[in-house]
Motif scaffolding. Structure first.
Motif, PDB file in Angstrom:
ATOM      1  N   PRO A 233       0.838  -1.208   0.000  1.00 48.71           N
ATOM      2  CA  PRO A 233       0.000   0.000   0.000  1.00 48.71           C
ATOM      3  C   PRO A 233       0.872   1.256   0.000  1.00 48.71           C
ATOM      4  CG  PRO A 233       0.018  -1.020   2.166  1.00 48.71           C
ATOM      5  CD  PRO A 233       0.726  -1.978   1.252  1.00 48.71           C
ATOM      6  N   LEU A 234       0.746   2.054  -1.058  1.00 54.26           N
ATOM      7  CA  LEU A 234       1.588   3.241  -1.218  1.00 54.26           C
ATOM      8  C   LEU A 234       0.727   4.476  -1.493  1.00 54.26           C
ATOM      9  CD1 LEU A 234       4.353   1.767  -3.576  1.00 54.26           C
ATOM     10  CD2 LEU A 234       4.563   2.181  -1.114  1.00 54.26           C
ATOM     11  N   ALA A 235       1.251   5.621  -1.086  1.00 54.67           N
ATOM     12  CA  ALA A 235       0.605   6.887  -1.430  1.00 54.67           C
ATOM     13  C   ALA A 235       0.813   7.178  -2.911  1.00 54.67           C
ATOM     14  CB  ALA A 235       1.195   8.015  -0.585  1.00 54.67           C
ATOM     15  N   LYS A 236      -0.051   8.015  -3.475  1.00 58.61           N
ATOM     16  CA  LYS A 236       0.034   8.298  -4.909  1.00 58.61           C
ATOM     17  C   LYS A 236       1.368   8.925  -5.296  1.00 58.61           C
ATOM     18  CE  LYS A 236      -3.960  10.500  -5.326  1.00 58.61           C
ATOM     19  NZ  LYS A 236      -5.120  11.173  -5.984  1.00 58.61           N
ATOM     20  N   ARG A 237       1.892   9.796  -4.471  1.00 57.55           N
ATOM     21  CA  ARG A 237       3.167  10.430  -4.802  1.00 57.55           C
ATOM     22  C   ARG A 237       4.300   9.399  -4.850  1.00 57.55           C
ATOM     23  NH1 ARG A 237       2.132  11.901   0.469  1.00 57.55           N
ATOM     24  NH2 ARG A 237       3.700  11.322   2.029  1.00 57.55           N
ATOM     25  N   GLU A 238       4.218   8.365  -4.000  1.00 61.19           N
ATOM     26  CA  GLU A 238       5.233   7.304  -4.004  1.00 61.19           C
ATOM     27  C   GLU A 238       5.117   6.457  -5.267  1.00 61.19           C
ATOM     28  OE1 GLU A 238       5.879   6.159   0.642  1.00 61.19           O
ATOM     29  OE2 GLU A 238       3.867   5.785  -0.156  1.00 61.19           O
ATOM     30  N   PHE A 240       3.862   7.447  -8.156  1.00 58.41           N
ATOM     31  CA  PHE A 240       4.312   8.262  -9.285  1.00 58.41           C
ATOM     32  C   PHE A 240       5.836   8.285  -9.367  1.00 58.41           C
ATOM     33  CE2 PHE A 240       5.445  12.417 -11.166  1.00 58.41           C
ATOM     34  CZ  PHE A 240       4.829  12.275 -12.403  1.00 58.41           C
ATOM     35  N   LYS A 241       6.492   8.419  -8.238  1.00 58.06           N
ATOM     36  CA  LYS A 241       7.951   8.446  -8.211  1.00 58.06           C
ATOM     37  C   LYS A 241       8.526   7.137  -8.736  1.00 58.06           C
ATOM     38  CE  LYS A 241      11.909   9.262  -5.151  1.00 58.06           C
ATOM     39  NZ  LYS A 241      12.342   9.582  -3.753  1.00 58.06           N
ATOM     40  N   ILE A 242       7.939   6.004  -8.327  1.00 58.10           N
ATOM     41  CA  ILE A 242       8.412   4.694  -8.767  1.00 58.10           C
ATOM     42  C   ILE A 242       8.220   4.513 -10.267  1.00 58.10           C
ATOM     43  CG2 ILE A 242       7.948   2.203  -8.639  1.00 58.10           C
ATOM     44  CD1 ILE A 242       7.236   2.648  -5.666  1.00 58.10           C
ATOM     45  N   GLU A 243       7.050   4.855 -10.743  1.00 59.92           N
ATOM     46  CA  GLU A 243       6.683   4.548 -12.120  1.00 59.92           C
ATOM     47  C   GLU A 243       7.237   5.550 -13.127  1.00 59.92           C
ATOM     48  OE1 GLU A 243       2.668   3.341 -12.693  1.00 59.92           O
ATOM     49  OE2 GLU A 243       2.938   1.688 -11.265  1.00 59.92           O
ATOM     50  N   THR A 244       7.788   6.652 -12.670  1.00 59.68           N
ATOM     51  CA  THR A 244       8.353   7.638 -13.606  1.00 59.68           C
ATOM     52  C   THR A 244       9.846   7.841 -13.397  1.00 59.68           C
ATOM     53  OG1 THR A 244       7.855   9.517 -12.138  1.00 59.68           O
ATOM     54  CG2 THR A 244       6.154   8.882 -13.741  1.00 59.68           C
ATOM     55  N   GLU A 245      10.482   6.966 -12.629  1.00 57.78           N
ATOM     56  CA  GLU A 245      11.905   7.183 -12.332  1.00 57.78           C
ATOM     57  C   GLU A 245      12.786   7.121 -13.566  1.00 57.78           C
ATOM     58  OE1 GLU A 245      13.253   4.260  -9.594  1.00 57.78           O
ATOM     59  OE2 GLU A 245      12.565   2.544 -10.770  1.00 57.78           O
ATOM     60  N   ASP A 246      12.353   6.431 -14.614  1.00 57.33           N
ATOM     61  CA  ASP A 246      13.146   6.341 -15.842  1.00 57.33           C
ATOM     62  C   ASP A 246      12.796   7.426 -16.857  1.00 57.33           C
ATOM     63  OD1 ASP A 246      14.507   4.092 -14.902  1.00 57.33           O
ATOM     64  OD2 ASP A 246      12.973   2.721 -15.673  1.00 57.33           O
ATOM     65  N   ILE A 247      11.823   8.257 -16.538  1.00 55.63           N
ATOM     66  CA  ILE A 247      11.420   9.339 -17.444  1.00 55.63           C
ATOM     67  C   ILE A 247      12.192  10.596 -17.069  1.00 55.63           C
ATOM     68  CG2 ILE A 247       9.509  10.754 -18.273  1.00 55.63           C
ATOM     69  CD1 ILE A 247       7.616   8.470 -17.510  1.00 55.63           C
ATOM     70  N   LEU A 248      12.942  11.135 -18.006  1.00 57.76           N
ATOM     71  CA  LEU A 248      13.811  12.270 -17.709  1.00 57.76           C
ATOM     72  C   LEU A 248      13.132  13.626 -17.883  1.00 57.76           C
ATOM     73  CD1 LEU A 248      17.115  10.983 -19.388  1.00 57.76           C
ATOM     74  CD2 LEU A 248      16.399  10.799 -16.994  1.00 57.76           C
ATOM     75  N   HIS A 249      12.208  13.720 -18.844  1.00 51.89           N
ATOM     76  CA  HIS A 249      11.580  15.010 -19.129  1.00 51.89           C
ATOM     77  C   HIS A 249      10.070  14.851 -19.231  1.00 51.89           C
ATOM     78  CE1 HIS A 249      15.586  16.534 -19.950  1.00 51.89           C
ATOM     79  NE2 HIS A 249      15.770  15.555 -20.809  1.00 51.89           N
TER      80      HIS A 249
END
Length: 279
Positions: A233-238, A240-249
């Motif tokens: 169980p994770l907060a939405k901000r967590e 988002f951070k996990i799922e976009t860590e490889d996106i640079l821009h």
């Protein structure tokens, strides 16, 4: 600061009492075109012009001989300062976007099953990098500029507001599918600068279909359930951070587009819900 009624003694019904010396943070919303019920504004024509622009851009993607024509069409015209809408001085403007960038997004939209770009021009705002509310509103204003000119002229004649000829206005021509510069437009003016009136019912202070809206209120809500079932169980901000860590821009827009392609029904439903809420 000079308000419209201070300069002309009246504010036409259905029009914002704009500050003629500065910008108001209001934006033209394509979802609200048919919500305008004003005898001086042809909402059907404005809707058809928007449809014609989107349809032309989409059709030209498949035609190599139309590449230059498409590039001209996608070169978003400059801000229409006559409306006094958009971001004021000192606000972040961004670098704008390019025709190839918009072209790429039009191609991407085709990957979202069930989405018709002609019916949802707002998807350009959702996914195009460096294409914020001010740029999207500028595009819509240029597409509908001819309708706004007629609206302004009708209101001025109805309320005996003086106008002068000779103003230049960039408009979209649905017959030639080109941007066209009108050089002798009759409009009211203040300190030598033209004034273009816009129906207040077509305006919003913020858009409800940005990438951030889609990610925060739709995608991450769904992903929360996935992580709960996975025992995390994770907060939405967590998430988002996990799922976009490889996106640079452009993390929000890049992530939103990838998820819209992966779950097209969710995105189409997101847009349709916003249309329903507007009515």
């Amino acid at each position: 600061m000079t308000l419209f009624d201070e300069a002309f003694g009246v504010v036409p019904e259905g029009v914002v009492n704009i500050d003629l010396d500065g910008d108001q943070e209001l934006y033209v919303d394509s979802l609200r075109i048919l919500r305008v019920h004003d005898e001086d504004f042809d909402n059907q024509d404005a809707k058809l012009n928007t449809w014609a622009y989107m349809a032309a851009c989409d059709a030209m993607l498949d035609s190599p001989q139309d590449y230059q024509h498409l590039q001209r069409l996608l070169m978003v015209p400059r801000e229409v300062n006559a409306t006094r809408f958009g971001l004021g001085a000192g606000k972040p403007q961004g670098n704008g976007t390019s025709a190839p960038m918009l072209m790429k997004v039009f191609r991407m939209l085709r990957q979202i099953e069930g989405l018709k770009s002609t019916e949802h021009p707002e998807s350009l705002l959702t996914f195009t990098p460096r294409f914020g509310p001010d740029r999207y509103s500028d595009l819509l204003t240029n597409i509908m500029a001819r309708d706004f000119i007629r609206f302004t002229q009708r209101k001025c004649k109805r309320y005996n507001i003086p106008m002068t000829k000779g103003h230049k206005m960039n408009v979209f021509n649905p017959d030639t599918l080109e941007w066209e510069m009108l050089t002798d437009v009759e409009l009211p003016e203040h300190n030598g600068l033209a004034i273009l009136l816009v129906p207040k019912d077509i305006l919003v202070s913020e858009y409800q279909y940005t990438a951030q809206e889609y990610v925060n209120h739709d995608i991450l809500e769904g992903r929360k359930l996935f992580y709960v079932r996975d025992g995390r169980p994770l907060a939405k901000r967590e998430i988002f951070k996990i799922e976009t860590e490889d996106i640079l821009h452009d993390k929000f827009k890049t992530y939103a587009l990838a998820e819209a392609v992966r779950e097209p029904k969710r995105f189409v439903g997101f847009l349709e819900k916003r249309q329903t809420l507007i009515g």
